[in-house]
Motif scaffolding. Structure first.
Motif, PDB file in Angstrom:
ATOM      1  N   ASN A  30       0.823  -1.216   0.000  1.00 37.14           N
ATOM      2  CA  ASN A  30       0.000   0.000   0.000  1.00 37.14           C
ATOM      3  C   ASN A  30       0.857   1.265   0.000  1.00 37.14           C
ATOM      4  OD1 ASN A  30      -2.733  -0.945  -0.043  1.00 37.14           O
ATOM      5  ND2 ASN A  30      -2.437  -1.709   2.018  1.00 37.14           N
ATOM      6  N   PHE A  31       2.001   1.216   0.683  1.00 43.81           N
ATOM      7  CA  PHE A  31       2.919   2.356   0.684  1.00 43.81           C
ATOM      8  C   PHE A  31       3.443   2.619  -0.727  1.00 43.81           C
ATOM      9  CE2 PHE A  31       7.351   3.817   0.872  1.00 43.81           C
ATOM     10  CZ  PHE A  31       7.181   5.034   1.515  1.00 43.81           C
ATOM     11  N   LEU A  32       3.835   1.559  -1.434  1.00 42.76           N
ATOM     12  CA  LEU A  32       4.339   1.712  -2.803  1.00 42.76           C
ATOM     13  C   LEU A  32       3.234   2.180  -3.753  1.00 42.76           C
ATOM     14  CD1 LEU A  32       6.595  -1.472  -3.032  1.00 42.76           C
ATOM     15  CD2 LEU A  32       7.348   0.908  -2.844  1.00 42.76           C
ATOM     16  N   ILE A  33       2.043   1.613  -3.604  1.00 41.54           N
ATOM     17  CA  ILE A  33       0.913   2.038  -4.443  1.00 41.54           C
ATOM     18  C   ILE A  33       0.616   3.515  -4.226  1.00 41.54           C
ATOM     19  CG2 ILE A  33      -1.591   1.816  -4.721  1.00 41.54           C
ATOM     20  CD1 ILE A  33      -1.259  -1.200  -4.319  1.00 41.54           C
ATOM     21  N   GLY A  55       1.925   1.518 -16.764  1.00 43.41           N
ATOM     22  CA  GLY A  55       1.719   0.165 -17.278  1.00 43.41           C
ATOM     23  C   GLY A  55       2.878  -0.301 -18.143  1.00 43.41           C
ATOM     24  N   ILE A  56       3.407   0.598 -18.979  1.00 45.25           N
ATOM     25  CA  ILE A  56       4.540   0.241 -19.841  1.00 45.25           C
ATOM     26  C   ILE A  56       5.794  -0.013 -19.010  1.00 45.25           C
ATOM     27  CG2 ILE A  56       6.112   1.125 -21.613  1.00 45.25           C
ATOM     28  CD1 ILE A  56       3.672   2.575 -22.825  1.00 45.25           C
ATOM     29  N   ILE A  57       6.069   0.882 -18.045  1.00 39.82           N
ATOM     30  CA  ILE A  57       7.236   0.685 -17.174  1.00 39.82           C
ATOM     31  C   ILE A  57       7.109  -0.621 -16.392  1.00 39.82           C
ATOM     32  CG2 ILE A  57       8.503   1.605 -15.190  1.00 39.82           C
ATOM     33  CD1 ILE A  57       7.673   4.416 -16.150  1.00 39.82           C
ATOM     34  N   GLY A  58       5.920  -0.841 -15.833  1.00 43.02           N
ATOM     35  CA  GLY A  58       5.685  -2.080 -15.082  1.00 43.02           C
ATOM     36  C   GLY A  58       5.819  -3.300 -15.973  1.00 43.02           C
ATOM     37  N   SER A 107       2.445  -3.356  -6.932  1.00 39.11           N
ATOM     38  CA  SER A 107       2.579  -1.907  -6.803  1.00 39.11           C
ATOM     39  C   SER A 107       2.348  -1.187  -8.125  1.00 39.11           C
ATOM     40  CB  SER A 107       3.958  -1.549  -6.240  1.00 39.11           C
ATOM     41  OG  SER A 107       4.990  -1.974  -7.112  1.00 39.11           O
ATOM     42  N   PHE A 108       2.539  -1.874  -9.259  1.00 42.44           N
ATOM     43  CA  PHE A 108       2.306  -1.242 -10.551  1.00 42.44           C
ATOM     44  C   PHE A 108       0.867  -1.424 -11.036  1.00 42.44           C
ATOM     45  CE2 PHE A 108       6.806  -0.636 -10.637  1.00 42.44           C
ATOM     46  CZ  PHE A 108       7.000   0.442 -11.495  1.00 42.44           C
ATOM     47  N   GLY A 109      -0.018  -1.831 -10.123  1.00 44.57           N
ATOM     48  CA  GLY A 109      -1.445  -1.761 -10.411  1.00 44.57           C
ATOM     49  C   GLY A 109      -2.090  -2.993 -10.979  1.00 44.57           C
ATOM     50  N   ALA A 110      -1.434  -4.150 -10.933  1.00 42.89           N
ATOM     51  CA  ALA A 110      -2.012  -5.365 -11.513  1.00 42.89           C
ATOM     52  C   ALA A 110      -3.370  -5.680 -10.908  1.00 42.89           C
ATOM     53  CB  ALA A 110      -1.070  -6.547 -11.304  1.00 42.89           C
ATOM     54  N   GLY A 320       2.457 -13.035 -17.346  1.00 47.30           N
ATOM     55  CA  GLY A 320       3.596 -12.837 -16.458  1.00 47.30           C
ATOM     56  C   GLY A 320       3.358 -11.985 -15.226  1.00 47.30           C
ATOM     57  N   TRP A 321       2.257 -11.233 -15.194  1.00 44.08           N
ATOM     58  CA  TRP A 321       1.927 -10.451 -14.007  1.00 44.08           C
ATOM     59  C   TRP A 321       1.215 -11.392 -13.029  1.00 44.08           C
ATOM     60  CZ3 TRP A 321       1.801  -4.713 -13.741  1.00 44.08           C
ATOM     61  CH2 TRP A 321       2.420  -4.106 -14.844  1.00 44.08           C
ATOM     62  N   ARG A 322       1.989 -12.140 -12.299  1.00 43.81           N
ATOM     63  CA  ARG A 322       1.429 -13.233 -11.504  1.00 43.81           C
ATOM     64  C   ARG A 322       0.959 -12.751 -10.133  1.00 43.81           C
ATOM     65  NH1 ARG A 322       2.936 -18.342 -13.147  1.00 43.81           N
ATOM     66  NH2 ARG A 322       3.286 -19.082 -11.036  1.00 43.81           N
ATOM     67  N   GLY A 323      -0.197 -13.270  -9.716  1.00 44.77           N
ATOM     68  CA  GLY A 323      -0.753 -12.918  -8.412  1.00 44.77           C
ATOM     69  C   GLY A 323      -2.009 -13.726  -8.157  1.00 44.77           C
TER      70      GLY A 323
END
Length: 408
Positions: A30-33, A55-58, A107-110, A320-323
């Motif tokens: 949450n701090f990073l978000i 999104g591109i950076i992430g 943190s990059f919004g997935a 690849g955005w695994r969660g």
């Protein structure tokens, strides 16, 4: 398996540590978000296409990690399967990979939840503890299942989720007499997990509301005509979610290049994030405001949000955005429920509860844990019908699958 006093003490202490660890992990996320999605854009006076930039950076970051480090973080299913096949969860050089991969993705919004990363981290931690305490394989597995149950109960704010495993998936060696001590042990571990979770949240306050707040309940007998359609709609959503999951996996296999895959998912995430912030993140904190404001949206808009969230969740994971997928599945099915009650506004909370219960039951294949996860998400008055909907959905799902197997 009999539990002696020493193992009970281990379990209770581990439950408390799991609660602490889960809360600290979520606090870091949450701090990073907050920094990436609120402080930084305010400081830079960011343009409307800021979500696309992130999104591109992430996507590039996730793609690089997948390409050179491997498929991290491991999921809950992979963690349990690894233990069952190898009798251990690797932790040397693995914990850091799971941890940093999860930080990057979440943190990059997935559109994914934290339970996958937490289960993989806990699995490695428990294997490390078990190796040093010389626990038997059976007790290490029990400790792993206890800890995952405590973690699910804590992050979903569902106190009874931790005791569903010995009821829904009992050990073949358990008897009716030996089952109750196990349930009590799971309950104790969950209780101390909650205490650890609450302690950290008290020290590091954050928004933890995970509930649907509907207008004051006004029972309308007209709702009886819509109970079955709501249940069937929930079942269809569950099958659509699972179909998209398989389709996304097949598409990812055809492309086969981790960096390109992750970048595509990042671009899609950014584009949808520009359309609505509801597409971003797992949906844990979004479900409450949407439940208050759903009347501001058309039924078509809510349907598109539910379907888009489902597509984004499964594509992101496969690319690849695994969660974890539990939070997004609950959010998407509830959003579909809001779309339904925009057309048929009869006891809306009940209808949303049935659709959510049916959809998530089909996805998880565990009616009792689904009901436990939804216990405090919805008004308690609806829980008996929600619980019944979970078991009816599980029964119908089983019959449908049996017929499909028989016909094909």
């Amino acid at each position: 398996m009999k539990f002696n006093s020493v193992f009970i003490a281990y379990s209770v202490i581990m439950g408390f540590i799991v609660g602490l660890f889960s809360a600290l992990f979520l606090a870091i996320i949450n701090f990073l978000i907050h920094g990436i999605w609120e402080i930084l854009p305010a400081y830079l006076n960011a343009p409307s296409y800021y979500p696309l930039i992130i999104g591109i950076i992430g996507g590039l970051g996730v793609g690089w990690f997948q390409r050179f480090m491997g498929p991290y973080p491991r999921t809950m299913q992979e963690t349990l399967m690894t233990y069952k096949t190898t009798k251990s969860v690797p932790y040397r050089h693995q914990l850091s990979k799971n941890f940093f991969a999860a930080l990057l993705v979440l943190s990059f919004g997935a559109s994914l939840g934290p339970e996958a990363a937490l289960s993989s981290l806990l699995g490695g931690l428990i294997s490390w503890v078990g190796d040093r305490m010389k626990l038997t394989l059976a007790k290490k597995q029990a400790l792993l299942e206890l800890s995952i149950g405590a973690m699910l109960s804590a992050i979903f704010h569902a106190p009874f989720a931790g005791i569903t495993t010995p009821i829904e998936q009992p050990d073949p060696e358990d008897t009716a007499k030996s089952k109750w001590p196990k349930i009590i042990l799971y309950g104790l571990t969950t209780l101390f997990g909650f205490l650890g979770f609450i302690l950290v949240n008290h020290l590091v306050p954050k928004e933890t509301i995970f509930e649907i707040r509907m207008p004051k309940i006004a029972w309308d007998t007209t709702v009886l005509w819509f109970l079955l359609p709501a249940l069937l709609l929930g079942l269809l959503f569950g099958y659509f979610f699972l179909w998209l999951e398989k389709w996304s996996d097949l598409l990812a296999q055809k492309i086969g290049k981790p960096i390109i895959l992750a970048l595509i998912a990042g671009i899609l995430l950014g584009l949808l994030g520009m359309v609505s912030p509801y597409f971003l993140f797992s949906g844990e904190h979004s479900i409450l405001p949407l439940s208050k404001d759903y009347k501001l949206y058309s039924s078509l808009s809510l349907c598109l949000l539910a379907l888009g969230k489902t597509l984004l969740t499964n594509l992101s994971f496969a690319f690849g955005w695994r969660g974890g997928k539990i939070f997004p599945a609950i959010f998407a099915s509830a959003t579909l429920g809001f779309a339904f009650v925009r057309i048929f506004p009869y006891t809306p909370g009940l209808i949303v509860g049935i659709i959510t219960a049916a959809g998530v039951t089909v996805i998880l294949k565990r009616p009792l844990i689904t009901a436990a996860l939804l216990l405090f998400l919805l008004p308690l008055q609806f829980f008996p019908i929600v619980l019944l909907s979970c078991f009816i959905s599980a029964k119908l799902d089983k019959q449908i699958r049996q017929r499909l197997v028989k016909n094909y």
